[in-house]
Scaffold this motif. Sequence first.
Motif, PDB file in Angstrom:
ATOM      1  N   HIS A 277       0.977  -1.251  -0.165  1.00 33.75           N
ATOM      2  CA  HIS A 277       0.161  -0.004   0.071  1.00 33.75           C
ATOM      3  C   HIS A 277       0.836   1.344   0.117  1.00 33.75           C
ATOM      4  CE1 HIS A 277      -3.233   2.779   0.948  1.00 33.75           C
ATOM      5  NE2 HIS A 277      -2.800   2.998   2.017  1.00 33.75           N
ATOM      6  N   LYS A 278       1.915   1.350   0.786  1.00 33.07           N
ATOM      7  CA  LYS A 278       3.037   2.524   1.005  1.00 33.07           C
ATOM      8  C   LYS A 278       3.369   2.742  -0.355  1.00 33.07           C
ATOM      9  CE  LYS A 278       6.174   4.900   3.604  1.00 33.07           C
ATOM     10  NZ  LYS A 278       7.575   4.587   4.116  1.00 33.07           N
ATOM     11  N   GLU A 279       3.834   1.807  -0.945  1.00 32.09           N
ATOM     12  CA  GLU A 279       4.470   2.116  -2.146  1.00 32.09           C
ATOM     13  C   GLU A 279       3.779   2.516  -3.278  1.00 32.09           C
ATOM     14  OE1 GLU A 279       6.875  -1.559  -0.469  1.00 32.09           O
ATOM     15  OE2 GLU A 279       5.028  -0.783  -0.313  1.00 32.09           O
ATOM     16  N   GLU A 282       2.648   6.070  -2.848  1.00 36.63           N
ATOM     17  CA  GLU A 282       3.759   7.117  -3.123  1.00 36.63           C
ATOM     18  C   GLU A 282       3.768   7.269  -4.732  1.00 36.63           C
ATOM     19  OE1 GLU A 282       7.121   5.470  -1.553  1.00 36.63           O
ATOM     20  OE2 GLU A 282       6.761   6.235   0.600  1.00 36.63           O
ATOM     21  N   ALA A 283       3.283   6.542  -5.318  1.00 39.85           N
ATOM     22  CA  ALA A 283       3.212   6.558  -6.756  1.00 39.85           C
ATOM     23  C   ALA A 283       2.163   6.933  -7.592  1.00 39.85           C
ATOM     24  CB  ALA A 283       3.733   5.102  -7.488  1.00 39.85           C
ATOM     25  N   TYR A 284       1.047   7.118  -6.594  1.00 45.95           N
ATOM     26  CA  TYR A 284      -0.236   7.410  -7.115  1.00 45.95           C
ATOM     27  C   TYR A 284      -0.660   8.970  -7.603  1.00 45.95           C
ATOM     28  CZ  TYR A 284      -2.192   2.437  -7.209  1.00 45.95           C
ATOM     29  OH  TYR A 284      -2.128   1.078  -7.361  1.00 45.95           O
ATOM     30  N   GLY A 285       0.106   9.882  -7.354  1.00 46.33           N
ATOM     31  CA  GLY A 285      -0.070  11.215  -7.629  1.00 46.33           C
ATOM     32  C   GLY A 285       0.336  12.098  -6.644  1.00 46.33           C
ATOM     33  N   THR A 298     -13.826   8.496  -0.292  1.00 51.48           N
ATOM     34  CA  THR A 298     -12.488   7.755  -0.229  1.00 51.48           C
ATOM     35  C   THR A 298     -12.001   7.220   1.208  1.00 51.48           C
ATOM     36  OG1 THR A 298     -11.363   9.594   1.041  1.00 51.48           O
ATOM     37  CG2 THR A 298     -11.785   9.839  -1.498  1.00 51.48           C
ATOM     38  N   ALA A 299     -11.104   6.179   0.915  1.00 48.68           N
ATOM     39  CA  ALA A 299     -10.604   5.933   2.347  1.00 48.68           C
ATOM     40  C   ALA A 299      -9.161   6.661   2.580  1.00 48.68           C
ATOM     41  CB  ALA A 299      -9.827   4.378   1.898  1.00 48.68           C
ATOM     42  N   ASP A 300      -9.007   6.646   4.233  1.00 49.63           N
ATOM     43  CA  ASP A 300      -8.024   7.556   4.625  1.00 49.63           C
ATOM     44  C   ASP A 300      -6.523   6.892   3.886  1.00 49.63           C
ATOM     45  OD1 ASP A 300      -5.487   7.414   6.988  1.00 49.63           O
ATOM     46  OD2 ASP A 300      -6.870   9.252   6.924  1.00 49.63           O
ATOM     47  N   ILE A 301      -5.745   7.802   3.555  1.00 56.07           N
ATOM     48  CA  ILE A 301      -4.477   7.619   2.816  1.00 56.07           C
ATOM     49  C   ILE A 301      -3.730   6.424   3.346  1.00 56.07           C
ATOM     50  CG2 ILE A 301      -3.014   9.445   3.845  1.00 56.07           C
ATOM     51  CD1 ILE A 301      -2.027   9.899   0.816  1.00 56.07           C
ATOM     52  N   HIS A 302      -3.669   6.658   4.857  1.00 59.51           N
ATOM     53  CA  HIS A 302      -2.771   5.747   5.593  1.00 59.51           C
ATOM     54  C   HIS A 302      -3.575   4.193   5.827  1.00 59.51           C
ATOM     55  CE1 HIS A 302      -0.357   8.985   6.344  1.00 59.51           C
ATOM     56  NE2 HIS A 302      -1.288   9.713   6.830  1.00 59.51           N
ATOM     57  N   THR A 303      -4.653   3.947   5.367  1.00 60.89           N
ATOM     58  CA  THR A 303      -5.327   2.663   5.926  1.00 60.89           C
ATOM     59  C   THR A 303      -5.675   2.176   4.444  1.00 60.89           C
ATOM     60  OG1 THR A 303      -6.431   3.896   7.776  1.00 60.89           O
ATOM     61  CG2 THR A 303      -7.526   1.899   6.726  1.00 60.89           C
ATOM     62  N   PHE A 304      -5.440   0.739   4.419  1.00 59.82           N
ATOM     63  CA  PHE A 304      -5.957  -0.090   3.228  1.00 59.82           C
ATOM     64  C   PHE A 304      -7.128  -0.904   3.487  1.00 59.82           C
ATOM     65  CE2 PHE A 304      -5.820  -3.863   0.604  1.00 59.82           C
ATOM     66  CZ  PHE A 304      -5.696  -3.258  -0.736  1.00 59.82           C
ATOM     67  N   ARG A 333      -7.684   4.547  -5.133  1.00 61.33           N
ATOM     68  CA  ARG A 333      -6.643   5.407  -4.674  1.00 61.33           C
ATOM     69  C   ARG A 333      -6.035   6.497  -5.604  1.00 61.33           C
ATOM     70  NH1 ARG A 333      -2.776   0.751  -2.274  1.00 61.33           N
ATOM     71  NH2 ARG A 333      -3.570  -0.108  -4.354  1.00 61.33           N
ATOM     72  N   PRO A 334      -5.704   5.852  -6.841  1.00 60.24           N
ATOM     73  CA  PRO A 334      -5.021   7.064  -7.844  1.00 60.24           C
ATOM     74  C   PRO A 334      -5.667   8.227  -7.676  1.00 60.24           C
ATOM     75  CG  PRO A 334      -4.847   4.810  -8.792  1.00 60.24           C
ATOM     76  CD  PRO A 334      -6.080   4.782  -7.510  1.00 60.24           C
TER      77      PRO A 334
END
Length: 356
Positions: A277-279, A282-285, A298-304, A333-334
Motif C-alpha cells: 500500500h505505501k509504495e 507514493e506513486a499514485y499522484g 475515499t479511504a484514509d490515505i494511511h489505511t488499506f 486510490r490514484p
Amino acid sequence: MALLADLQNLNLTETTEKIIAEYIWIGGSGLDMRSKARTISKPVSDPKELPKWNYDGSSTGQAPGEDSEVILYPQAIFRDPFRKGNNILVMCDCYTPAGEPIPTNKRYRASQIFSGPAVVAEETWYGLEQEYTLLQKDVKWPLGWPLGGFPAPQGPYYCGIGVDKAFGREIVDAHYKACLYAGINISGINGEVMPGQWEFQVGPSVGISASDQLWIARYLLERITEVAGVVLSLHPKPIKGDWNGAGCHTNYSTKSMREDGGYELIKKAIDKLGLRHKEHIEAYGEDNEERLTGRHETADIHTFKWGVANRGASIRVGRDTEKEGKGYFEDRRPASNMDPYVVTSMIAETTLLWKP
C-alpha cells in the motif's frame, strides 16, 4: 476570422499526399504535455514508419542547457480531430541521444513490464476513470461558481442537467467526440459530484495502450479547453472544504480473473496490493493526501481496506463480480494527476510478478 477558419479547415488530401504529424510528449513536471508538428511525405499507419525527432530539453526541465537535445521516439498513432484528413497525433516517449530513457520517461519501464511473457499471457485490461475540474481562466475558480463565492452544497450536480447544475457541457461533449474520432476507446462521460467537475472513462484497453490513450485524451481535453478559454485542472483537491476531490479510479482485471474461479484470484491480488500500500500511494499522484481523507467517498490515505460495493474503500469490488465469481476490481486510490504509465504497470507488477 472567416478566412482564418477557412484556411484552418483546408482539406489537404485534395492537393497533396503530405500529412501533418503532431508529436506529443510529457514534459519535465511529469504532467505537462508538449507538442510540435512536422510534415510527413505520405500517410502512415504504424509509428515505426515515422522518424525520430528531437527537442530542446532545457526548455522543458528535462536536460541541461549545455547538452539539451532529447530524442522523441514515436510509439502510438491517433487520428487528428483538429486537422482531420490523414493528419495524425503521435504519442512519443523521450530518450538521450545515446538511446537511454530520460528520468521522466515512465513509459519505458511500463513497456518492459507489459511486454513480459507472464503479463502478456494474462491480457491485462484497464478502465481508467479520469476526473477533472474546469476553471475560469482569469480567476482559477471552478466554472459556474460565483466569483469569490460558493454554489449550493453538492448533491444535485452529479450527472445533473440544467443551467444551474451542469457547467461546461459543450466542452465535455466536444472532447467526447474528439476522442472517438481520434480512435481512443472512450467509454463514457458524466458530470461529477462537485460542480464544474467532470469525468471521462477510457477502456477497457489492454496493457500499455490504456495509458497511451489516456495521455492523448488529456492532450485533446487541454487543446479543447484552450480553444474555449477555460483552464483544465487535474489537481486532486482543487477546492478545499466539503467538496469531493478528483481521482483517476483504475479498474483492472486479468484473463484469469475474468474466467470461472477468478474471484479467488481477485482476492489474492488485493491482498498483495495491501502489502504494498505505501509504495503504491507514493506513486499514485501528487497532493493525494488532500483527497484521501476518509471522507468524500475515499479511504484514509494511511489505511488499506477493500469491500464489495464500498466507495469508501481503497479497493472496491462490484456486486456483479462477487455474484458471478469472476470479473474485475477498482483501485480507488490514484489521484486525478497520476501518471497512468506508472499506475497501470505497478498494478500489473504487484499482482502478477511480485512475490511477497
